[in-house]
Enzyme design. Structure first.
Site, mmCIF file in Angstrom:
data_model
loop_
_atom_site.group_PDB
_atom_site.id
_atom_site.type_symbol
_atom_site.label_atom_id
_atom_site.label_comp_id
_atom_site.label_asym_id
_atom_site.label_seq_id
_atom_site.Cartn_x
_atom_site.Cartn_y
_atom_site.Cartn_z
ATOM 1 C CG HIS A 17 29.165 -19.475 -15.394
ATOM 2 N ND1 HIS A 17 30.353 -19.434 -14.718
ATOM 3 C CD2 HIS A 17 29.487 -19.669 -16.696
ATOM 4 C CE1 HIS A 17 31.370 -19.596 -15.569
ATOM 5 N NE2 HIS A 17 30.872 -19.726 -16.779
ATOM 6 C CE LYS A 41 38.789 -25.561 -22.340
ATOM 7 N NZ LYS A 41 37.437 -25.061 -22.083
ATOM 8 N NE ARG A 90 31.634 -14.471 -21.653
ATOM 9 C CZ ARG A 90 32.490 -15.385 -21.231
ATOM 10 N NH1 ARG A 90 33.055 -15.272 -20.062
ATOM 11 N NH2 ARG A 90 32.795 -16.413 -21.988
ATOM 12 C CB SER A 128 35.921 -19.081 -14.937
ATOM 13 O OG SER A 128 34.580 -19.449 -14.987
#
Ligand code: ADP
Length: 165
Positions: A17, A41, A90, A128
């Site tokens: 990040h 979430k 990514r 993460s």
């Protein structure tokens, strides 16, 4: 003045990040890193903790500000006159969902362009989730997160892992 928004969960922020933040901050006059607060979430770190970790590792980048938000990113971008929504990519696996999201965001706000920045080869494997998994199992995450917040991240993840065991 060109303003961009970089949204995400940042649960917690990783070197991947941070690299996107540095590169995006070099492209725009102002970069707002937007910490998502999504009631559906489950996050390990609270929104304020995620924002504080981001603040600690971006203090040296003058045109970066950290905000939390519980609504639509496209509408937030419109409210602050941002012309870009930055996303890190990514792998192709990121692309599908991000492409769909960019089409929705354009419907909601046609003045904000989605800008994809490719991950570097050194952080394309970093997420993460991976950081939380490695740390919870006792692994060393020093290479994956900024050094100034390593201790805070480790403490929280290990405390949570102990609670669950
Ligand atoms: P994650 O939990 O997968 O790290 P986030 O919601 O926190 O996801 O990610 C926010 C944004 O940062 C997304 O656009 C995501 O693709 C991007 N991102 C996450 N990790 C990396 C990385 N290692 N390199 C480049 N971009 C990344």
């Amino acid at each position: 003045m060109k303003i961009a928004v970089y949204p995400g969960s940042f649960d917690p922020v990783t070197n991947g990040h941070l690299e996107i933040i540095r590169r995006a901050a070099a492209l725009f006059d102002q970069l707002v890193v937007l910490v998502a607060v999504n009631a559906t979430k489950h996050y390990l770190f609270t929104a304020e903790e995620r924002a504080d970790l981001l603040r600690s590792c971006t203090v040296a980048i003058p045109n970066v500000t950290i905000k939390t938000h519980d609504g639509l990113v496209a509408l937030y971008a419109s409210d602050i006159n941002a012309t870009a929504i930055v996303k890190g990519l990514r792998a192709m696996s990121d692309f599908d969902a991000e492409f769909q999201q960019s089409l929705i965001n354009r419907q909601l706000n046609e003045t904000a362009e989605t800008v994809f920045l490719p991950a570097s080869s050194s952080s394309m494997f970093l997420s993460s989730g991976m950081v939380k998994q490695v740390c919870a199992l006792g692994g060393n995450i020093q290479a994956f997160v900024p050094p100034e917040i390593l201790w805070q991240i480790e403490t929280k993840i290990r405390a949570q892992a102990q609670k669950q065991s």
